[in-house]
Write an enzyme that holds these catalytic residues in place. Structure first.
Site, mmCIF file in Angstrom:
data_model
loop_
_atom_site.group_PDB
_atom_site.id
_atom_site.type_symbol
_atom_site.label_atom_id
_atom_site.label_comp_id
_atom_site.label_asym_id
_atom_site.label_seq_id
_atom_site.Cartn_x
_atom_site.Cartn_y
_atom_site.Cartn_z
ATOM 1 C CG ASP A 25 -2.114 0.917 1.082
ATOM 2 O OD1 ASP A 25 -2.228 1.576 0.038
ATOM 3 O OD2 ASP A 25 -2.927 0.973 2.005
ATOM 4 C CG HIS A 218 -5.333 5.314 4.658
ATOM 5 N ND1 HIS A 218 -4.558 5.583 3.553
ATOM 6 C CD2 HIS A 218 -5.624 3.990 4.584
ATOM 7 C CE1 HIS A 218 -4.389 4.484 2.844
ATOM 8 N NE2 HIS A 218 -5.031 3.494 3.454
ATOM 9 C CB CYS A 249 -6.228 4.028 -2.970
ATOM 10 S SG CYS A 249 -7.001 3.223 -4.389
ATOM 11 C CG ASN A 258 -1.581 2.910 4.703
ATOM 12 O OD1 ASN A 258 -1.393 3.478 3.645
ATOM 13 N ND2 ASN A 258 -2.154 1.727 4.769
#
Length: 321
Positions: A25, A218, A249, A258
């Protein structure tokens, strides 16, 4: 087939699992592509810091996410310990077939609770994603790979706003029908608040008491760790986090990092929880990632250090007058 919770079995009651997602991520939104050798070096340093569970990469199309095109090479280079659990996103059967050849421990199936985000992220409708879970699971089971079910935009969508409960519940029911008992609630663009984290977790715990719930939070609006505290109060003992606070994203407007692994380790330790992670080594890993990306990362503990890190009085000037 390795159970993602196996690493915490036999641990004390105050144990919390941290799932490091930085190399998946965290890196998927970065313009700079980190070489596979450097990723492997960083992941091995993470393992040395005491982290046990990783969402290490993604078996998505290399064209869609070129930052993760080296998934097979990275998996091959990781020096696992006996208690290491390597997970990765697996969006379709082709991805599952690639993953099956790597010794992956658990695959993460995912679907957004927002029709718009699911289409942007996966180019398909929610029901199409649900219909695709069964053949993915068949491929994973044949390879002895476990599975985690993830729901993206679980706490709000930047395109649609509040998420309809019915959308989330049909995804969760689909996972449960497949025998999946690990569920990750994704706060894709930092729209989670203490109130909606509490209400969503309670709803799912009431309807699906057998599920082991993880929170993927996040810090987009600065309340990521506040949401962790609420999760802890509601009995959650699994949290995703990202080295240095990396993340976001690429298919969601306004997505940023995050919650930060080092910050989470610090919070949990100072709150009386055990994670098995060495904070100093975790900070070193964050600095290593920062150097690899050649830019400052948003983590705070990596700057300030431990709470009782002392400095000589000569480090600052004395007030005059």
């Amino acid at each position: 087939m390795k159970n993602p919770s196996a690493t915490s079995s036999g641990k004390p009651d105050n144990w919390v699992d941290i799932i490091e997602v930085g190399t998946r991520d965290g890196l998927q939104i970065e313009a700079k592509i980190i070489p596979a050798a450097k990723k492997i070096e960083i992941i091995n340093a993470m393992i040395d810091s005491g982290l046990r569970q990783f969402e290490v990469t993604s078996f998505v199309s290399p064209k869609a996410v070129p930052q993760l095109a080296d998934a097979v090479e990275v998996m091959a280079g990781v020096k696992r310990r006996a208690d290491t659990c390597l997970m990765a996103l697996v969006p379709n059967v082709k991805g599952a077939e690639r993953a099956a050849a790597t010794g992956l421990d658990a695959a993460v199936l995912f679907c957004s609770a927002s029709e718009t985000h699911n289409f942007k992220n996966l180019n398909r409708r929610i029901q199409d994603s649900i219909d695709g879970f069964a053949p993915i699971m068949e491929t994973l089971q044949q390879a002895g790979i476990g599975a985690v079910g993830a729901v993206a935009t679980a706490f709000g969508c930047p395109f649609e706003g509040e998420i309809e409960t019915v959308n989330m519940l049909r995804i969760v029911r689909a996972y449960v029908a497949l025998g999946i008992d690990h569920l990750t609630l994704g706060d894709t663009t930092g729209m989670a608040t203490p109130n909606n984290v509490r209400s969503t977790v309670r709803m799912l715990q009431d309807q699906f008491p057998q599920l082991k719930i993880s929170l993927h939070l996040h810090n987009t609006r600065g309340v990521g760790l506040a949401n962790v505290v609420v999760g802890l109060e509601e009995g959650i003992r699994r949290f995703d986090s990202s080295v240095g606070g990396l993340g976001g994203c690429p298919f969601a407007a306004g997505a940023t990092g995050n919650i930060c692994t080092e910050d989470l380790v610090y919070l949990l330790a100072e709150s009386g929880y055990e994670t098995g992670v060495d904070l100093r080594k975790s900070i070193d890993v964050a600095l290593m990632m920062e150097q690899a990306l050649e830019k400052p990362l948003p983590g705070q503990v990596m700057r300030a250090g431990e709470r009782l890190k002392l400095h000589p009085s000569s480090a600052v000037p004395t007030a005059a007058g």
